[in-house]
Design a protein around this motif. Structure first.
Motif, PDB file in Angstrom:
ATOM      1  N   HIS A   9       9.833  17.152 -13.146  1.00 45.20           N
ATOM      2  CA  HIS A   9       9.617  16.151 -14.196  1.00 45.20           C
ATOM      3  C   HIS A   9      10.433  14.882 -13.940  1.00 45.20           C
ATOM      4  O   HIS A   9      11.069  14.341 -14.843  1.00 45.20           O
ATOM      5  CB  HIS A   9       9.968  16.713 -15.575  1.00 45.20           C
ATOM      6  N   PHE A  10      10.411  14.393 -12.693  1.00 42.99           N
ATOM      7  CA  PHE A  10      11.112  13.141 -12.393  1.00 42.99           C
ATOM      8  C   PHE A  10      10.684  12.064 -13.387  1.00 42.99           C
ATOM      9  O   PHE A  10       9.512  11.946 -13.726  1.00 42.99           O
ATOM     10  CB  PHE A  10      10.808  12.670 -10.969  1.00 42.99           C
ATOM     11  N   GLY A  11      11.656  11.283 -13.861  1.00 46.83           N
ATOM     12  CA  GLY A  11      11.370  10.170 -14.750  1.00 46.83           C
ATOM     13  C   GLY A  11      11.143  10.521 -16.207  1.00 46.83           C
ATOM     14  O   GLY A  11      10.980   9.640 -17.045  1.00 46.83           O
ATOM     15  N   HIS A  12      11.152  11.790 -16.567  1.00 44.72           N
ATOM     16  CA  HIS A  12      10.792  12.234 -17.919  1.00 44.72           C
ATOM     17  C   HIS A  12      12.042  12.449 -18.778  1.00 44.72           C
ATOM     18  O   HIS A  12      12.660  13.515 -18.742  1.00 44.72           O
ATOM     19  CB  HIS A  12       9.980  13.527 -17.835  1.00 44.72           C
ATOM     20  N   GLY A  51       4.250  22.230  -9.116  1.00 47.65           N
ATOM     21  CA  GLY A  51       3.672  21.383 -10.143  1.00 47.65           C
ATOM     22  C   GLY A  51       4.629  20.700 -11.093  1.00 47.65           C
ATOM     23  O   GLY A  51       5.796  21.043 -11.212  1.00 47.65           O
ATOM     24  N   ASP A  52       4.077  19.699 -11.765  1.00 48.19           N
ATOM     25  CA  ASP A  52       4.778  18.809 -12.684  1.00 48.19           C
ATOM     26  C   ASP A  52       5.929  18.112 -11.972  1.00 48.19           C
ATOM     27  O   ASP A  52       7.085  18.198 -12.355  1.00 48.19           O
ATOM     28  CB  ASP A  52       5.239  19.539 -13.941  1.00 48.19           C
ATOM     29  N   PHE A  53       5.555  17.389 -10.943  1.00 49.04           N
ATOM     30  CA  PHE A  53       6.507  16.650 -10.126  1.00 49.04           C
ATOM     31  C   PHE A  53       7.193  15.551 -10.937  1.00 49.04           C
ATOM     32  O   PHE A  53       8.416  15.433 -10.920  1.00 49.04           O
ATOM     33  CB  PHE A  53       5.781  16.059  -8.906  1.00 49.04           C
ATOM     34  N   ALA A  54       6.418  14.732 -11.639  1.00 54.16           N
ATOM     35  CA  ALA A  54       6.970  13.627 -12.429  1.00 54.16           C
ATOM     36  C   ALA A  54       6.133  13.476 -13.693  1.00 54.16           C
ATOM     37  O   ALA A  54       4.986  13.929 -13.757  1.00 54.16           O
ATOM     38  CB  ALA A  54       6.947  12.333 -11.631  1.00 54.16           C
ATOM     39  N   TYR A  55       6.734  12.796 -14.702  1.00 53.38           N
ATOM     40  CA  TYR A  55       5.992  12.612 -15.947  1.00 53.38           C
ATOM     41  C   TYR A  55       6.642  11.511 -16.780  1.00 53.38           C
ATOM     42  O   TYR A  55       7.863  11.508 -16.957  1.00 53.38           O
ATOM     43  CB  TYR A  55       5.964  13.928 -16.729  1.00 53.38           C
ATOM     44  N   ARG A  56       5.832  10.604 -17.262  1.00 49.98           N
ATOM     45  CA  ARG A  56       6.226   9.564 -18.216  1.00 49.98           C
ATOM     46  C   ARG A  56       7.359   8.646 -17.753  1.00 49.98           C
ATOM     47  O   ARG A  56       8.034   8.052 -18.573  1.00 49.98           O
ATOM     48  CB  ARG A  56       6.594  10.175 -19.558  1.00 49.98           C
ATOM     49  N   ASP A  58       9.061   5.371 -15.450  1.00 48.74           N
ATOM     50  CA  ASP A  58       8.666   3.996 -15.159  1.00 48.74           C
ATOM     51  C   ASP A  58       8.573   3.724 -13.661  1.00 48.74           C
ATOM     52  O   ASP A  58       8.245   2.621 -13.250  1.00 48.74           O
ATOM     53  CB  ASP A  58       9.621   3.001 -15.834  1.00 48.74           C
ATOM     54  N   LYS A  59       8.858   4.747 -12.841  1.00 50.87           N
ATOM     55  CA  LYS A  59       8.748   4.600 -11.389  1.00 50.87           C
ATOM     56  C   LYS A  59       7.561   5.426 -10.897  1.00 50.87           C
ATOM     57  O   LYS A  59       7.301   6.512 -11.401  1.00 50.87           O
ATOM     58  CB  LYS A  59      10.024   5.096 -10.708  1.00 50.87           C
ATOM     59  N   PRO A  60       6.866   4.943  -9.883  1.00 46.51           N
ATOM     60  CA  PRO A  60       5.743   5.725  -9.341  1.00 46.51           C
ATOM     61  C   PRO A  60       6.242   6.982  -8.622  1.00 46.51           C
ATOM     62  O   PRO A  60       7.386   7.045  -8.165  1.00 46.51           O
ATOM     63  CB  PRO A  60       5.066   4.756  -8.371  1.00 46.51           C
ATOM     64  N   CYS A  61       5.393   7.965  -8.527  1.00 43.77           N
ATOM     65  CA  CYS A  61       5.749   9.213  -7.829  1.00 43.77           C
ATOM     66  C   CYS A  61       6.133   8.945  -6.378  1.00 43.77           C
ATOM     67  O   CYS A  61       7.019   9.615  -5.840  1.00 43.77           O
ATOM     68  CB  CYS A  61       4.584  10.197  -7.894  1.00 43.77           C
ATOM     69  N   ALA A  62       5.499   7.973  -5.750  1.00 46.27           N
ATOM     70  CA  ALA A  62       5.828   7.639  -4.358  1.00 46.27           C
ATOM     71  C   ALA A  62       7.293   7.238  -4.218  1.00 46.27           C
ATOM     72  O   ALA A  62       7.911   7.487  -3.182  1.00 46.27           O
ATOM     73  CB  ALA A  62       4.915   6.524  -3.856  1.00 46.27           C
ATOM     74  N   LEU A  84       0.848  11.851 -10.375  1.00 43.32           N
ATOM     75  CA  LEU A  84       0.769  11.865  -8.914  1.00 43.32           C
ATOM     76  C   LEU A  84      -0.667  11.812  -8.392  1.00 43.32           C
ATOM     77  O   LEU A  84      -0.957  11.112  -7.421  1.00 43.32           O
ATOM     78  CB  LEU A  84       1.494  13.108  -8.380  1.00 43.32           C
ATOM     79  N   MET A  85      -1.577  12.516  -9.034  1.00 38.83           N
ATOM     80  CA  MET A  85      -2.961  12.568  -8.556  1.00 38.83           C
ATOM     81  C   MET A  85      -3.665  11.209  -8.663  1.00 38.83           C
ATOM     82  O   MET A  85      -4.701  11.010  -8.058  1.00 38.83           O
ATOM     83  CB  MET A  85      -3.757  13.615  -9.335  1.00 38.83           C
ATOM     84  N   ARG A  86      -3.089  10.280  -9.394  1.00 40.93           N
ATOM     85  CA  ARG A  86      -3.674   8.945  -9.550  1.00 40.93           C
ATOM     86  C   ARG A  86      -3.002   7.912  -8.649  1.00 40.93           C
ATOM     87  O   ARG A  86      -3.235   6.720  -8.802  1.00 40.93           O
ATOM     88  CB  ARG A  86      -3.595   8.506 -11.006  1.00 40.93           C
TER      89      ARG A  86
END
Length: 184
Positions: A9-12, A51-56, A58-62, A84-86
């Motif tokens: 949940h990076f960023g959450h 799963g659930d690498f990042a969520y909500r 302000d930084k992109p998953c990359a 991430l899938m987007r």
């Protein structure tokens, strides 16, 4: 070497309170997760992220993927579908991406992996999962009382595994401890 992790949940920021994570801010959490990851994982290691690498955030998953060591194999979680899938750039940084997979590791263990717990995995197969964090009684899983007693079902969530990717052997030990805590 293979490592396993789930639900970073990076960023959450909200996950800190929801799961009682020991961090004062999302920045502190993200830095700790990245530092813990890179202290264990080398460039030639494989990390199976369930799963659930990042969520909500302000930084992109990359952004996060670019800071992490190893070849990352993502098993898509419910939050990954809106994050991430987007991100085509992030998807291109993964070694593999799927909803579930079965593999045989270097010690001939059959391992089934998915973001969600599975009540009836194939016989003589380890079932690795995430999603439930450290919740002893998550809602919406009628088979949970069975799953949480299965010796070959292993929770890969960061709350259970010291906020870092762990080896299979560490995963087994951490889950034995967790099952004892849940039994009270």
């Amino acid at each position: 070497m293979d490592f396993y992790i789930s639900d970073t949940h990076f960023g959450h920021a909200g996950i800190i309170g929801l799961c009682e994570r020991p961090f004062r801010s999302v920045d502190e959490m993200d830095h700790a997760l990245i530092d813990n990851w890179n202290a264990r994982v080398g460039a030639d290691d494989d990390v199976w992220h369930l799963g659930d690498f990042a969520y909500r955030g302000d930084k992109p998953c990359a952004h996060y993927l670019s800071k992490l060591n190893g070849r990352i194999h993502l098993l898509i979680g419910n939050h990954d579908q809106t994050t991430l899938m987007r991100e085509p750039e992030a998807l291109a940084m993964l070694a593999s991406c799927d909803f579930a997979t079965t593999r045989i590791d270097g010690l001939n263990r059959r391992i089934w992996m998915c973001h969600y717990p599975l009540a009836l995995p194939p016989k003589r197969t380890w079932a690795l999962y995430g999603h439930v964090h450290n919740d002893a009684n998550p809602e919406g899983f009628p088979a949970w009382p069975l799953v949480k007693t299965m010796d070959m079902a292993l929770n890969c969530c960061v709350e259970v595994n010291g906020y870092m990717p762990v080896t299979f052997e560490e995963l087994v030990v951490n889950n034995e401890r967790l099952r004892k805590e849940w039994r009270g």
